[in-house]
Scaffold this active site. Structure first.
Site, PDB file in Angstrom:
ATOM      1  N   SER A 209     121.684 -10.788  -0.630  1.00  0.00           N
ATOM      2  CA  SER A 209     121.236  -9.800   0.350  1.00  0.00           C
ATOM      3  C   SER A 209     122.274  -9.635   1.460  1.00  0.00           C
ATOM      4  O   SER A 209     123.415  -9.270   1.182  1.00  0.00           O
ATOM      5  CB  SER A 209     119.868 -10.207   0.893  1.00  0.00           C
ATOM      6  N   ASP A 354     113.850  -2.769  -5.942  1.00  0.00           N
ATOM      7  CA  ASP A 354     114.532  -3.222  -4.734  1.00  0.00           C
ATOM      8  C   ASP A 354     115.234  -2.022  -4.118  1.00  0.00           C
ATOM      9  O   ASP A 354     115.957  -1.295  -4.814  1.00  0.00           O
ATOM     10  CB  ASP A 354     115.544  -4.315  -5.100  1.00  0.00           C
ATOM     11  N   HIS A 384     113.308  -7.564  -4.671  1.00  0.00           N
ATOM     12  CA  HIS A 384     114.219  -8.176  -3.711  1.00  0.00           C
ATOM     13  C   HIS A 384     113.748  -9.582  -3.330  1.00  0.00           C
ATOM     14  O   HIS A 384     112.585  -9.797  -3.022  1.00  0.00           O
ATOM     15  CB  HIS A 384     114.321  -7.316  -2.450  1.00  0.00           C
TER      16      HIS A 384
END
Length: 414
Positions: A209, A354, A384
């Site tokens: 991320s 995501d 995610h």
């Protein structure tokens, strides 16, 4: 003879009524809880009820932090990090398989995971955690990342260094970027490599991320630095966030209401990272921050985020582009082809459900176009955060699959 109810009969009636009321109240509370937890999800999501429970937990934390922020009690990020510390933080503890110590890399706090025994010299991975450049304690460590790094160290017989870079709101761009560079430069130094018996030819920079953003930025910076004697052999990016130029890519549109990373939350993270006014959030979500009348955004920059050309047809689906990009220094997706072409071979993990899916897919395509060898690992049932949360009791099988495949790639490519 007529029987008149006595005290015992009245007591029994009251007990019965109390029992009924408790059951009704319980049913109402249960219904309310189910209503709060339930969220319509795409049919392809892995084990949706587990994701719903995880999302309900996060939504509760987020809503409580928003209330505290609105009342002026504390910044929302501070409360979120406090909650994380209650749930996730663990101390540095060694085991029979892995020795764990806290050190400093280039002045940046770092946790080092060294496997006991095995071969020498060992492979080395520097890892940047996710959390929107804001979450995860600046002094303590999250259980999920601790367990991930232990598994990596043990399975790979590698030294893993997890970096505790500074966080928003106290630190804003480029503070986190500078911390990532400082830690990575120290990681590549002869002193550190020798101290931990790490093979200089088998090094990887990785992150998930927001940490994937930092890892990609580090790979670009060091790939173009000819003064470095030691460089990374690989970069491994886990559902990375790579641009804030277009919040209307197909994945942002398709997954804007899919947990755990909602579209408005990602916009908020970007504003915090860049030290911008939070009131700009609606402008980002409408792409007004990067409309076509912005003269500072060149046609060349826009072409690097042209998902009508960079994404395959099955990902574009019926979605239409919304004009808009912005000048964001922290967006590795916008790098020049010459810079991308000097980065190491790459592993890019993406998840169908995501908002950041297309960031990773487009980056993989641009890396390939620049001549970099890319392994694209896409999970049709993923969402995610699935890999990092694999250790939570409620987490789904896609988390374990993605983690094992990620470690397998590292094993085969380092």
């Amino acid at each position: 003879m007529i029987s008149v109810p006595g005290r015992n009969s009245a007591g029994g009636l009251n007990s019965l009524m109390s029992s009924i009321l408790l059951r009704v109240a319980g049913a109402v509370l249960l219904s309310a809880a189910a209503y709060y937890v339930y969220l319509p999800l795409p049919s392809g999501v892995s084990e949706p009820w587990k994701l719903m429970l995880l999302d309900a937990l996060f939504r509760s934390f987020m809503q409580a932090s928003d209330v505290a922020h609105a009342l002026g009690v504390c910044h929302r990020v501070h409360l979120l990090n406090r909650v994380v510390s209650w749930v996730e933080v663990v101390e540095a503890r060694s085991s029979a398989a892995v020795n764990v110590t806290d050190r400093s890399l280039g002045g940046v706090p770092t946790r080092v995971f060294q496997p006991n025994g095995g071969s020498t010299p060992k492979r080395g991975v520097i890892y940047f955690h996710g959390g929107g450049w804001a979450l995860g304690s600046g002094r303590e460590w999250m259980r999920s990342y601790d367990l991930l790094c232990r598994k990596m160290a043990e399975d790979l017989d590698a030294v893993i260094m997890s970096v505790d870079y500074r966080l928003a709101p106290e630190a804003v761009f480029p503070d986190q970027y500078h911390d990532a560079l400082a830690a990575s430069r120290s990681f590549l130094s002869p002193q550190v490599l020798q101290r931990y018996s790490i093979d200089p030819d088998r090094l990887c920079v990785s992150g998930d991320s927001a940490g994937g953003n930092l890892a990609a930025a580090v790979a670009q910076k060091f790939g173009s630095d000819d003064t470095l004697k030691v460089k990374f052999k690989a970069q491994a990016l886990i559902y990375p966030v790579l641009q804030a130029l277009d919040f209307h890519t197909p994945s942002y549109q398709q997954n804007q209401a899919v947990p755990i990373l909602y579209r408005p939350i990602m916009a908020r993270f970007w504003l915090q990272y860049l030290g911008a006014d939070s009131s700009l959030e609606p402008l980002l979500l409408a792409n007004n921050h990067s409309s076509l009348d912005q003269p500072g955004i060149s046609a060349a920059a826009r072409s690097r985020l042209d998902w009508t050309n960079l994404l395959p047809a099955e990902r574009r689906k019926h979605f239409r582009p919304v004009p808009g990009l912005t000048d964001v220094r922290a967006a590795p997706l916008l790098a020049e082809p010459g810079v991308l072409g000097r980065t190491p071979k790459a592993y890019v993990m993406t998840c169908e459900f995501d908002v950041l899916r297309d960031d990773g897919l487009m980056y993989g395509r641009r890396l390939q176009d620049a001549g970099v060898t890319v392994t694209s690992d896409h999970y049709e049932d993923g969402f995610h955060g699935c890999m990092v949360f694999a250790y939570l009791p409620m987490m789904s099988g896609v988390g374990w699959r993605s983690m094992n495949n990620y470690i397998c790639w590292l094993d085969q490519n380092l």
